[in-house]
Write a protein that holds these residues in place. Structure first.
Motif, PDB file in Angstrom:
ATOM      1  N   ALA A 278      38.535  32.937  37.244  1.00  0.00           N
ATOM      2  CA  ALA A 278      37.726  31.968  36.524  1.00  0.00           C
ATOM      3  C   ALA A 278      38.592  31.240  35.512  1.00  0.00           C
ATOM      4  CB  ALA A 278      36.562  32.659  35.822  1.00  0.00           C
ATOM      5  N   ALA A 279      38.221  29.994  35.247  1.00  0.00           N
ATOM      6  CA  ALA A 279      38.948  29.174  34.286  1.00  0.00           C
ATOM      7  C   ALA A 279      38.051  28.869  33.101  1.00  0.00           C
ATOM      8  CB  ALA A 279      39.416  27.879  34.944  1.00  0.00           C
ATOM      9  N   ALA A 280      38.625  28.992  31.932  1.00  0.00           N
ATOM     10  CA  ALA A 280      37.881  28.753  30.699  1.00  0.00           C
ATOM     11  C   ALA A 280      38.234  27.398  30.113  1.00  0.00           C
ATOM     12  CB  ALA A 280      38.180  29.854  29.686  1.00  0.00           C
ATOM     13  N   VAL A 281      37.241  26.777  29.522  1.00  0.00           N
ATOM     14  CA  VAL A 281      37.442  25.596  28.689  1.00  0.00           C
ATOM     15  C   VAL A 281      36.926  25.995  27.310  1.00  0.00           C
ATOM     16  CG1 VAL A 281      36.849  23.198  28.290  1.00  0.00           C
ATOM     17  CG2 VAL A 281      37.184  24.024  30.630  1.00  0.00           C
ATOM     18  N   GLY A 282      37.826  25.998  26.344  1.00  0.00           N
ATOM     19  CA  GLY A 282      37.454  26.578  25.062  1.00  0.00           C
ATOM     20  C   GLY A 282      37.344  28.084  25.228  1.00  0.00           C
ATOM     21  N   SER A 283      36.241  28.642  24.806  1.00  0.00           N
ATOM     22  CA  SER A 283      36.062  30.094  24.880  1.00  0.00           C
ATOM     23  C   SER A 283      35.128  30.518  26.001  1.00  0.00           C
ATOM     24  CB  SER A 283      35.516  30.609  23.550  1.00  0.00           C
ATOM     25  OG  SER A 283      34.267  30.009  23.280  1.00  0.00           O
ATOM     26  N   LYS A 284      34.729  29.605  26.836  1.00  0.00           N
ATOM     27  CA  LYS A 284      33.735  29.900  27.861  1.00  0.00           C
ATOM     28  C   LYS A 284      34.306  29.687  29.259  1.00  0.00           C
ATOM     29  CE  LYS A 284      28.939  28.839  29.103  1.00  0.00           C
ATOM     30  NZ  LYS A 284      27.765  27.992  28.782  1.00  0.00           N
ATOM     31  N   TYR A 285      34.092  30.706  30.130  1.00  0.00           N
ATOM     32  CA  TYR A 285      34.495  30.562  31.530  1.00  0.00           C
ATOM     33  C   TYR A 285      33.448  29.710  32.239  1.00  0.00           C
ATOM     34  CZ  TYR A 285      38.093  34.094  30.955  1.00  0.00           C
ATOM     35  OH  TYR A 285      39.212  34.780  30.554  1.00  0.00           O
ATOM     36  N   ILE A 286      33.886  28.582  32.793  1.00  0.00           N
ATOM     37  CA  ILE A 286      32.917  27.695  33.424  1.00  0.00           C
ATOM     38  C   ILE A 286      33.254  27.341  34.866  1.00  0.00           C
ATOM     39  CG2 ILE A 286      32.173  26.693  31.227  1.00  0.00           C
ATOM     40  CD1 ILE A 286      33.835  24.249  31.864  1.00  0.00           C
ATOM     41  N   TYR A 287      34.479  27.617  35.309  1.00  0.00           N
ATOM     42  CA  TYR A 287      34.834  27.367  36.694  1.00  0.00           C
ATOM     43  C   TYR A 287      35.163  28.704  37.362  1.00  0.00           C
ATOM     44  CZ  TYR A 287      35.422  22.616  34.952  1.00  0.00           C
ATOM     45  OH  TYR A 287      35.224  21.391  34.362  1.00  0.00           O
ATOM     46  N   TRP A 288      34.661  28.863  38.613  1.00  0.00           N
ATOM     47  CA  TRP A 288      34.792  30.144  39.299  1.00  0.00           C
ATOM     48  C   TRP A 288      35.289  29.939  40.724  1.00  0.00           C
ATOM     49  CZ3 TRP A 288      33.805  34.754  36.807  1.00  0.00           C
ATOM     50  CH2 TRP A 288      33.215  34.638  35.537  1.00  0.00           C
ATOM     51  N   GLY A 289      36.089  30.878  41.185  1.00  0.00           N
ATOM     52  CA  GLY A 289      36.465  30.915  42.581  1.00  0.00           C
ATOM     53  C   GLY A 289      35.391  31.618  43.390  1.00  0.00           C
ATOM     54  N   GLN A 290      35.614  31.672  44.692  1.00  0.00           N
ATOM     55  CA  GLN A 290      34.604  32.236  45.583  1.00  0.00           C
ATOM     56  C   GLN A 290      34.685  33.754  45.675  1.00  0.00           C
ATOM     57  OE1 GLN A 290      37.445  31.040  46.575  1.00  0.00           O
ATOM     58  NE2 GLN A 290      38.200  32.412  48.160  1.00  0.00           N
ATOM     59  N   GLY A 291      35.802  34.318  45.255  1.00  0.00           N
ATOM     60  CA  GLY A 291      35.962  35.768  45.278  1.00  0.00           C
ATOM     61  C   GLY A 291      36.693  36.266  46.511  1.00  0.00           C
ATOM     62  N   THR A 292      37.357  37.395  46.341  1.00  0.00           N
ATOM     63  CA  THR A 292      38.052  38.035  47.453  1.00  0.00           C
ATOM     64  C   THR A 292      37.808  39.547  47.375  1.00  0.00           C
ATOM     65  OG1 THR A 292      40.190  38.230  48.608  1.00  0.00           O
ATOM     66  CG2 THR A 292      40.254  38.231  46.191  1.00  0.00           C
ATOM     67  N   GLN A 293      37.549  40.150  48.518  1.00  0.00           N
ATOM     68  CA  GLN A 293      37.208  41.577  48.559  1.00  0.00           C
ATOM     69  C   GLN A 293      38.469  42.429  48.494  1.00  0.00           C
ATOM     70  OE1 GLN A 293      34.038  43.195  48.805  1.00  0.00           O
ATOM     71  NE2 GLN A 293      35.290  45.023  48.412  1.00  0.00           N
ATOM     72  N   VAL A 294      38.446  43.410  47.621  1.00  0.00           N
ATOM     73  CA  VAL A 294      39.483  44.434  47.552  1.00  0.00           C
ATOM     74  C   VAL A 294      38.821  45.778  47.817  1.00  0.00           C
ATOM     75  CG1 VAL A 294      41.106  45.650  46.057  1.00  0.00           C
ATOM     76  CG2 VAL A 294      40.948  43.151  45.966  1.00  0.00           C
ATOM     77  N   THR A 295      39.314  46.476  48.820  1.00  0.00           N
ATOM     78  CA  THR A 295      38.775  47.782  49.175  1.00  0.00           C
ATOM     79  C   THR A 295      39.897  48.805  49.142  1.00  0.00           C
ATOM     80  OG1 THR A 295      37.098  46.774  50.598  1.00  0.00           O
ATOM     81  CG2 THR A 295      37.524  49.130  50.886  1.00  0.00           C
ATOM     82  N   VAL A 296      39.699  49.856  48.354  1.00  0.00           N
ATOM     83  CA  VAL A 296      40.701  50.915  48.223  1.00  0.00           C
ATOM     84  C   VAL A 296      40.128  52.179  48.837  1.00  0.00           C
ATOM     85  CG1 VAL A 296      42.207  52.180  46.652  1.00  0.00           C
ATOM     86  CG2 VAL A 296      41.504  49.831  46.095  1.00  0.00           C
ATOM     87  N   SER A 297      40.774  52.662  49.864  1.00  0.00           N
ATOM     88  CA  SER A 297      40.294  53.870  50.541  1.00  0.00           C
ATOM     89  C   SER A 297      40.953  55.103  49.942  1.00  0.00           C
ATOM     90  CB  SER A 297      40.598  53.788  52.029  1.00  0.00           C
ATOM     91  OG  SER A 297      41.993  53.746  52.253  1.00  0.00           O
ATOM     92  N   SER A 298      40.206  56.192  49.959  1.00  0.00           N
ATOM     93  CA  SER A 298      40.722  57.443  49.377  1.00  0.00           C
ATOM     94  C   SER A 298      41.464  58.270  50.414  1.00  0.00           C
ATOM     95  CB  SER A 298      39.570  58.251  48.789  1.00  0.00           C
ATOM     96  OG  SER A 298      38.602  58.500  49.776  1.00  0.00           O
TER      97      SER A 298
END
Length: 117
Positions: A97-117
């Motif tokens: 996410a990108a902030a302008v001033g102190s607020k995050y206002i732009y967001w990416g779509q996200g990426t999945q991270v999966t950690v197996s045990s």
């Protein structure tokens, strides 16, 4: 407007590493800082790391301190998150996410991270 596109997620065994990237385009000069968030179903979104876009100062959540490193390229167009010593509890959708001033206002779509045990 700032557009953000994440990449680098995937499946990794516990103890392994992944590097996430977030490519920024558009009016990036308006950005004061960028952050990496993660979210798992049923839980609130958690800020895990952020970086001051101008001076490069970083902050980390206690849960990832010493294992994750946020950085940016010199052109200030790409944000990275190097994740080492991954644990199953790090499994989540990671978003930048990108902030302008102190607020995050732009967001990416996200990426999945999966950690197996």
């Amino acid at each position: 407007q700032v557009q953000l596109v994440e990449s680098g997620g995937g499946l990794v065994q516990a103890g392994g590493s992944l590097r996430l990237s977030c490519a920024a385009s558009g009016r990036t000069f308006s950005t004061s800082g960028m952050g990496w968030f993660r979210q798992v179903p049923g839980k609130e979104r958690e800020l895990v790391a952020d970086i001051n876009w101008n001076i490069g100062r970083t902050w980390y959540a206690d849960s990832v301190k010493g294992r994750f490193t946020a950085s940016r390229d010199n052109a200030k167009t790409t944000l990275y998150l190097q994740m080492n010593s991954l644990k199953p509890e790090d499994t989540a959708v990671y978003s930048c996410a990108a902030a302008v001033g102190s607020k995050y206002i732009y967001w990416g779509q996200g990426t999945q991270v999966t950690v197996s045990s």
